[in-house]
Design an enzyme around this catalytic site. Sequence first.
Site, short mmCIF file in Angstrom:
data_model
loop_
_atom_site.label_atom_id
_atom_site.label_comp_id
_atom_site.label_asym_id
_atom_site.label_seq_id
_atom_site.Cartn_x
_atom_site.Cartn_y
_atom_site.Cartn_z
N GLY A 1 0.74 -1.11 -0.09
CA GLY A 1 0.02 0.16 0.00
C GLY A 1 0.76 1.26 -0.04
N HIS A 2 1.81 1.31 -0.90
CA HIS A 2 2.53 2.34 -0.96
C HIS A 2 3.43 2.42 -2.48
CE1 HIS A 2 5.34 -0.46 1.25
NE2 HIS A 2 6.09 -0.16 0.14
N ALA A 3 4.04 3.48 -2.76
CA ALA A 3 4.85 3.49 -3.90
C ALA A 3 6.20 3.90 -3.52
CB ALA A 3 4.28 4.48 -5.02
#
Lengths: 134, 134
Positions: B48-50
């Site tokens: 849930g991130h970049a």
Amino acid sequence: MTTVLSDMNLVSDERGKLTFGEEHANLPFAPVRYFMVYDVPIGTVRGGHAHKACHQFLIAVAGSVMVMTDDGVTRSEVLLDRPDRGLHIPPLVWSEQRYEGADSRLLVMASERYDESDYIRDHDDFRSLRGPAR
Amino acid sequence: MTTVLSDMNLVSDERGKLTFGEEHANLPFAPVRYFMVYDVPIGTVRGGHAHKACHQFLIAVAGSVMVMTDDGVTRSEVLLDRPDRGLHIPPLVWSEQRYEGADSRLLVMASERYDESDYIRDHDDFRSLRGPAR
């Protein structure tokens, strides 16, 4: 240089476990190659060679693998049976790995690209290079 | 850059299977960091991130992990369920991972050292950076 067994970083919470390693911290080199061995019949021994220049870092990502090492003076065995444990095998150390459990899987990170000429596959050659006089 | 799914090299014989990757061949970078996630309750979604700069290379070393990616234009899902398959996630791609099976284990190799400031953890921030006008 000799083999070094390390407990790696581990973060554990209700979402599971995360183990990690990083160069210049607890990972002794930046790997340029990895390989993973799996679907190995229980009790199979693999490896059976040393390297001239390549460092390796071994992690049992599943199951348990007994790693036998021989630096020419000392023979030892260490059981890798948890993902947050890593074994650094430097060059000029003979190593064999016995796959102890069903579905044991071994990850190896390597400091050098694959080069067949880096392998010492004959134990007599290894002993004459590293071992005490017989 | 976009995500790339690769079938890695595989050598199979009666002693088991060996899969491998190497920089400048089928591994897109030399990792300086790895982490492995395991003991995750089935169905848990992690990630849930970049990342702003960090490349990642994902391998399901055991079990199966559904990886959802979003590059701002295309959302996709790919099931990682074999050790000889790797997914390259370049920077500026949002990713989440759902642990599908019992004892699913995900290995991630990373091109950069850990740096909290490299993470984009807010999806609105990500969309304003990458997404189409809303």
